[in-house]
Design an enzyme around this catalytic site. Structure first.
Site, PDB file in Angstrom:
ATOM      1  N   ASP A  91       0.829  -1.210   0.000  1.00 24.76           N
ATOM      2  CA  ASP A  91       0.000   0.000   0.000  1.00 24.76           C
ATOM      3  C   ASP A  91       0.865   1.262   0.000  1.00 24.76           C
ATOM      4  O   ASP A  91       1.963   1.273   0.561  1.00 24.76           O
ATOM      5  CB  ASP A  91      -0.901  -0.018   1.242  1.00 24.76           C
ATOM      6  CG  ASP A  91      -2.090   0.907   1.096  1.00 24.76           C
ATOM      7  OD1 ASP A  91      -2.330   1.397  -0.029  1.00 24.76           O
ATOM      8  OD2 ASP A  91      -2.772   1.145   2.102  1.00 24.76           O
ATOM      9  N   LEU A 113      12.574 -19.203  -4.203  1.00 23.79           N
ATOM     10  CA  LEU A 113      11.464 -18.504  -3.535  1.00 23.79           C
ATOM     11  C   LEU A 113      10.147 -18.679  -4.300  1.00 23.79           C
ATOM     12  O   LEU A 113      10.128 -18.596  -5.530  1.00 23.79           O
ATOM     13  CB  LEU A 113      11.826 -17.016  -3.421  1.00 23.79           C
ATOM     14  CG  LEU A 113      10.798 -16.071  -2.802  1.00 23.79           C
ATOM     15  CD1 LEU A 113      11.506 -15.047  -1.940  1.00 23.79           C
ATOM     16  CD2 LEU A 113       9.960 -15.380  -3.870  1.00 23.79           C
ATOM     17  N   HIS A 165       2.234   3.191  -9.048  1.00 24.58           N
ATOM     18  CA  HIS A 165       2.082   1.744  -9.247  1.00 24.58           C
ATOM     19  C   HIS A 165       3.290   1.167  -9.994  1.00 24.58           C
ATOM     20  O   HIS A 165       3.764   0.077  -9.691  1.00 24.58           O
ATOM     21  CB  HIS A 165       0.787   1.445 -10.013  1.00 24.58           C
ATOM     22  CG  HIS A 165      -0.445   1.823  -9.248  1.00 24.58           C
ATOM     23  ND1 HIS A 165      -0.629   1.472  -7.933  1.00 24.58           N
ATOM     24  CD2 HIS A 165      -1.556   2.530  -9.602  1.00 24.58           C
ATOM     25  CE1 HIS A 165      -1.803   1.933  -7.509  1.00 24.58           C
ATOM     26  NE2 HIS A 165      -2.375   2.587  -8.502  1.00 24.58           N
TER      27      HIS A 165
HETATM   28  C1  IPE Z   1      -1.610   0.108  -3.361  1.00 23.11           C
HETATM   29  O1  IPE Z   1      -1.374   1.457  -3.430  1.00 23.11           O
HETATM   30  C2  IPE Z   1      -1.656  -0.539  -4.722  1.00 23.11           C
HETATM   31  C3  IPE Z   1      -2.941  -1.170  -5.097  1.00 23.11           C
HETATM   32  C4  IPE Z   1      -3.963  -1.365  -4.313  1.00 23.11           C
HETATM   33  C5  IPE Z   1      -3.064  -1.616  -6.469  1.00 23.11           C
HETATM   34  P1  IPE Z   1      -2.574   2.493  -3.387  1.00 23.11           P
HETATM   35  O2  IPE Z   1      -3.001   2.759  -4.772  1.00 23.11           O
HETATM   36  O3  IPE Z   1      -3.630   2.006  -2.465  1.00 23.11           O
HETATM   37  O4  IPE Z   1      -1.854   3.772  -2.797  1.00 23.11           O
HETATM   38  P2  IPE Z   1      -2.468   4.862  -1.818  1.00 23.11           P
HETATM   39  O5  IPE Z   1      -3.051   4.135  -0.632  1.00 23.11           O
HETATM   40  O6  IPE Z   1      -3.497   5.611  -2.601  1.00 23.11           O
HETATM   41  O7  IPE Z   1      -1.298   5.696  -1.454  1.00 23.11           O
HETATM   42 MG    MG Z   2      -4.152   2.384  -0.502  1.00 24.22          MG
END
Ligand code: IPE
Ligand code: MG
Length: 228
Positions: free
Chosen positions: A2, A113, A19
């Site tokens: 996250d 792994l 991402h």
């Molecule tokens: C996590 O990062 C990635 C996925 C759920 C695909 P987020 O997209 O939730 O990032 P924040 O929480 O908005 O910073």
């Molecule tokens: Mg998030």
């Protein structure tokens, strides 16, 4: 994993770049995990609930999977990583299904792994699909036990997690590995996923090493007092 969106926002970049940085971060971390002797690494990449996100972010994530498989599969396969995907494949685009099948197929015989990527996954989904399997197999009620459920779960190929790390500062499970994490040790960190590197992993491993795991038993110190 996250915190990708916030990582990008801090840099005045669109969320997609977060991402992308998150995917790179994962590939770097796999190597470090191997060096540390981690045998199973399971990551939450896309939840059953993530479809609620804006359409362009969802399609961006799907595209990122295709690009990442094309970019990193050969390297991971060469590093002896076995890739397993868990999640509902029926509702993901066909091209993605093919990429997953390719990743699994090309790394099936690897013995290093095991990287499990939870994609279109939810802990509740997994319990439900396991129950459906047992019903389809025609099990009698008294045959339905923890072992029967565990072997029908999407995570049946891996032992229960010892350490559960959530990055990005939230202190919740968000429907990840609900059944399997019954006795996992939790580490929550404010570190955003793209920034989660060797130092952060080592800090989590050190925190884990300080925990006393009892699995419902009394503490060893107490046990020896009782024995006396
Ligand atoms: C996590 O990062 C990635 C996925 C759920 C695909 P987020 O997209 O939730 O990032 P924040 O929480 O908005 O910073
Ligand atoms: Mg998030």
């Amino acid at each position: 994993m996250d915190g990708n969106g916030r990582w990008a926002k801090k840099r005045f970049l669109p969320r997609f770049f977060g991402h992308k940085a998150g995917a790179d971060s994962l590939v770097r971390l796999i190597k470090v995990c191997q060096q540390r002797g981690v045998e199973y690494l399971t990551v939450f990449a896309f939840s059953s609930e993530n479809w609620k996100r804006p359409e362009d972010e969802v399609s961006g994530l799907m595209g990122l999977v295709l690009v990442s498989v094309a970019k990193y599969l050969a390297r991971l396969a060469g590093d002896n990583v076995r890739i397993v995907i868990v999640g509902d494949r029926d509702t993901v685009p066909e091209r993605l299904r093919q990429a997953w099948a390719d990743a699994e197929g090309r790394t099936r015989a690897n013995t290093g792994l095991t990287l499990t990527v939870a994609f279109n996954y939810g802990g509740r989904w997994d319990v439900v699909q396991a129950c459906r399997k047992l019903v389809r197999e025609g099990l009698a009620p008294e045959q339905v036990d923890e072992a029967a459920l565990a072997r029908s779960m999407a995570m049946a190929h891996a032992p229960d997690p010892d350490l559960f790390i959530r990055t990005g500062g939230e202190m919740r499970i968000s429907n990840f590995l609900l059944w399997q994490s019954a006795y996992a040790e939790f580490v929550f960190t404010d570190c955003l996923w793209p920034d989660f590197g060797p130092a952060e992993l080592d800090a989590a491993l050190a925190a884990y090493a300080r925990r006393e795991r009892r699995f419902g038993d009394v503490a060893p110190a107490q046990a020896s007092r009782i024995a006396r």
